[in-house]
Design an enzyme around this catalytic site. Structure first.
Site, PDB file in Angstrom:
ATOM      1  N   CYS A 381      35.824 -27.905  93.400  1.00  0.00           N
ATOM      2  CA  CYS A 381      35.248 -27.611  94.714  1.00  0.00           C
ATOM      3  C   CYS A 381      35.224 -26.100  94.968  1.00  0.00           C
ATOM      4  O   CYS A 381      34.369 -25.410  94.433  1.00  0.00           O
ATOM      5  CB  CYS A 381      35.996 -28.386  95.797  1.00  0.00           C
ATOM      6  SG  CYS A 381      35.004 -28.599  97.272  1.00  0.00           S
ATOM      7  N   HIS A 507      35.736 -33.611  94.054  1.00  0.00           N
ATOM      8  CA  HIS A 507      37.180 -33.567  93.751  1.00  0.00           C
ATOM      9  C   HIS A 507      37.542 -34.710  92.798  1.00  0.00           C
ATOM     10  O   HIS A 507      37.949 -35.789  93.255  1.00  0.00           O
ATOM     11  CB  HIS A 507      37.994 -33.725  95.038  1.00  0.00           C
ATOM     12  CG  HIS A 507      37.927 -32.545  95.947  1.00  0.00           C
ATOM     13  ND1 HIS A 507      38.822 -31.500  95.869  1.00  0.00           N
ATOM     14  CD2 HIS A 507      37.059 -32.232  96.933  1.00  0.00           C
ATOM     15  CE1 HIS A 507      38.513 -30.587  96.786  1.00  0.00           C
ATOM     16  NE2 HIS A 507      37.453 -31.022  97.439  1.00  0.00           N
ATOM     17  N   GLU A 509      40.111 -35.123  91.145  1.00  0.00           N
ATOM     18  CA  GLU A 509      41.555 -35.452  91.196  1.00  0.00           C
ATOM     19  C   GLU A 509      41.840 -36.671  92.066  1.00  0.00           C
ATOM     20  O   GLU A 509      42.827 -37.367  91.860  1.00  0.00           O
ATOM     21  CB  GLU A 509      42.373 -34.244  91.667  1.00  0.00           C
ATOM     22  CG  GLU A 509      42.204 -33.822  93.132  1.00  0.00           C
ATOM     23  CD  GLU A 509      41.057 -32.841  93.370  1.00  0.00           C
ATOM     24  OE1 GLU A 509      40.128 -32.791  92.537  1.00  0.00           O
ATOM     25  OE2 GLU A 509      41.089 -32.141  94.409  1.00  0.00           O
TER      26      GLU A 509
HETATM   27  N1  GLN Z   1      35.629 -24.138 101.452  1.00  0.00           N
HETATM   28  C1  GLN Z   1      34.690 -24.706 100.563  1.00  0.00           C
HETATM   29  C2  GLN Z   1      33.647 -25.541 101.279  1.00  0.00           C
HETATM   30  O1  GLN Z   1      33.803 -25.891 102.406  1.00  0.00           O
HETATM   31  C3  GLN Z   1      35.369 -25.557  99.505  1.00  0.00           C
HETATM   32  C4  GLN Z   1      35.997 -26.785 100.063  1.00  0.00           C
HETATM   33  C5  GLN Z   1      37.005 -27.434  99.134  1.00  0.00           C
HETATM   34  O2  GLN Z   1      37.439 -26.836  98.152  1.00  0.00           O
HETATM   35  N2  GLN Z   1      37.386 -28.655  99.425  1.00  0.00           N
HETATM   36  O3  GLN Z   1      32.621 -25.833 100.722  1.00  0.00           O
END
Ligand code: GLN
Length: 556
Positions: A381, A507, A509
């Site tokens: 992400c 994600h 994970e």
């Molecule tokens: N801050 C980034 C976004 O909002 C990444 C978010 C995250 O890593 N969950 O896109």
């Protein structure tokens, strides 16, 4: 008929109720029971989405896009099932619902009270979950500690449930602390007081789990049994361990599942599944030892990246490798004069998710180091966004490229707010959340990992690769190997000219499980093993098993 088990905690917070709940669930699943779980959080937030992960640990995301307590991750990993938003609720959500009903006039002029209206709402949610899931056993974990004012309504609700469905169909488990004095002597008094408080609230625990750092002697077991009214064999020892996956086996050895099903009148089903035990055996007898650098801004709070930590372990299981995590504070990497020292002996670098600018430039330093030194890299992400920014700045030569999350004035916003996020004014529950499909491009590392054209992964983000830069970055050697089906969103990026540098906007994970390691983590660890072998860094035993505790921290 569904049986209901309730888990409460005594003496201190963080006593391990979540892992206890998950472990008991695993043992029942091992016996072929259909199990459902729910975590109740006593705080007033509607959900965990707006909570600081440093204070409260990781925000776990379910497939239907709920932002939940991290215990749901433990449940999913131990039970091997996917949960939905109904497996976690808070005081805030219960009160909101009751007040909304009152405003609609649903209560027909009644005076709305803690009992019965709030307790009814709590009970109906637990009953509903049992009904909808068709589970034979529903395990409800009550967050907080017995004696806390804020958990009163939940304790009252479960007391009433036992009355409604019959004491023989309910089981109360209390997880409490046996305090060990500095000299090594075990003390049960705090636990006795906690049980007394529970009894005053109308609940007699059936089974007690004593968290200990030293083994308990028979005398103590007898004493607790006598003073607290719990049969001796129903006092289970839950001693400290570095390897949480071993806890179900420890409980099984003490006959806990047998006692639970006997008490609930569920007959005597023997364990039918030994997969978990085999997995733990593998975990404890690795053939290789790897060192992965996890570069984030919350290095001291290990629960902040709990699912990442666990998924790395799963990737290790798939490769018969013990994965030790070196926690690297990203802020400390900014202008660090000795990066070679920081990454000495490292076989892979991971940059996890996150929000806000603090530490970002250090994450970009780590990405650059991984790219230039051909160290396997996995970005998650925010980690993918950092990989794109680094590539844009140093390979595509887009000066001062950045994400508009961190720099609104950047001349090259290679990461930008997603169009449908522009109109969001509230923070809670408004990100792109939950499962979305992603189409994989053949002959890429992404495709090689999944071996299928379409995958479903969980998301939690507002920003995304800016499509205006897609061609430019691709022509410089960044391959976008996963896209949303309409091709409007980049889901996976990889650096072509690198042995294994892959990052995802989702994600992975959250979907990794010990019995089903996630393909991206599996391949990342495999790449780290290849890197280790090629660079002839000698396998060395690690002190902390499987990244359970930070061994070295780079903090300044
Ligand atoms: N801050 C980034 C976004 O909002 C990444 C978010 C995250 O890593 N969950 O896109």
């Amino acid at each position: 008929m569904t049986r209901y088990i309730f888990v409460t905690g005594g003496v201190i917070s963080g006593i391990g109720k979540g892992i206890t709940t998950a472990s008991l669930g695993r043992l029942l699943i091992n016996r072929g029971f259909k199990v459902m779980v729910v975590k109740i959080d006593p705080y007033l937030n509607s959900d965990a989405g707006t909570m600081n992960p440093f204070q409260h640990g990781e925000v776990f995301v379910t497939k239907d896009g709920a932002e939940t307590d991290l215990d749901l991750g433990n449940y999913e990993r131990f039970l091997g099932i996917d949960l939905n938003r109904y497996s976690n609720f808070t005081t805030g959500s219960v009160y909101s619902e009751v007040i909304a009903k009152e405003r609609r006039g649903d209560y027909l002029g009644e005076t709305i009270q803690l009992i019965p209206h709030i307790t009814d709402e709590i009970k109906s949610r637990i009953y509903q979950l049992g009904h909808d899931s068709d589970a034979e056993v529903v395990i409800t974990e009550i967050g907080g500690t017995i004696g806390d004012l804020e958990i009163g309504p939940f304790v009252e609700a479960i007391r009433q449930m036992a009355m409604e469905i019959g004491r023989e169909n309910t089981l109360f488990i209390h997880v409490s602390l046996i305090y060990t004095l500095p000299g090594g002597e075990n003390k049960s008094k705090p636990t006795q007081h906690s049980i007394r408080t529970l009894q005053e609230l109308g609940i007699q625990p059936d089974l007690l789990i004593c968290r200990t750092s030293q083994p308990m002697d028979e005398g103590m077991r007898k004493k607790i049994s006598l003073l607290c009214g719990i049969a001796e064999q129903y006092i289970v020892e839950g001693h400290d361990t570095d390897l949480v996956d071993e806890i179900p086996l420890n409980f099984e050895r003490q006959g806990m599942a047998h006692l639970v099903i006997k008490k609930l009148g569920l007959g005597d089903r023997p364990p039918i599944d030994t997969e978990w035990a085999q997995m733990v055996h593998k975990l404890k007898h690795p053939k290789h030892h790897l060192q992965i650098a996890l570069v984030g801004k919350y290095v001291t709070g290990s629960d902040t990246y709990l699912s990442v930590k666990e998924a790395l372990k799963h990737g290790g299981i798939a490769n018969e490798a013990a994965v030790n995590i070196k926690w690297v504070d990203s802020e400390a990497l900014i202008d660090h004069p000795h990066l070679d020292e920081v990454f000495k002996g490292i076989n892979g670098i991971l940059v996890p998710g996150g929000f806000g600018y603090r530490g970002i430039e250090g994450m970009i330093v780590a990405v650059r180091y991984a790219r230039e030194h051909t160290i396997p890299f996995l970005g998650l992400c925010l980690g993918m966004q950092c990989m794109v920014i680094e590539f844009a700045r140093h390979v595509a030569k887009l000066k001062n490229a950045n994400s508009s999350e961190f720099d609104n004035e950047t001349p090259h916003p290679v990461i930008d707010l997603m169009p449908d996020q522009q109109k969001q004014s509230e923070l809670g529950g408004t990100m792109r959340l939950g499962l979305y499909p992603c189409v994989l491009r053949e002959n890429t590392k992404g495709y090689a990992a999944y071996q299928q054209p379409i995958i479903l992964e969980r998301h939690r983000h507002r920003y995304e690769l800016n499509n205006r830069y897609r061609d430019r970055l691709e022509s410089e050697g960044l391959c976008f190997s996963g896209l949303s089906p309409d091709e409007s969103l980049v889901e996976i990026g990889e650096v072509v000219d690198h042995p294994w540098m892959v990052a995802s906007q989702f994600h992975p994970e959250f979907q990794s499980k010990p019995l089903a390691p996630h393909p991206l983590f599996r391949d990342f660890i495999h790449a780290a093993l290849c890197y280790q072998q090629q660079h002839q860094v000698a396998d060395r035993p690690v002190t902390a098993p499987m990244g359970e505790s930070p061994d070295q921290q780079l903090s300044e």
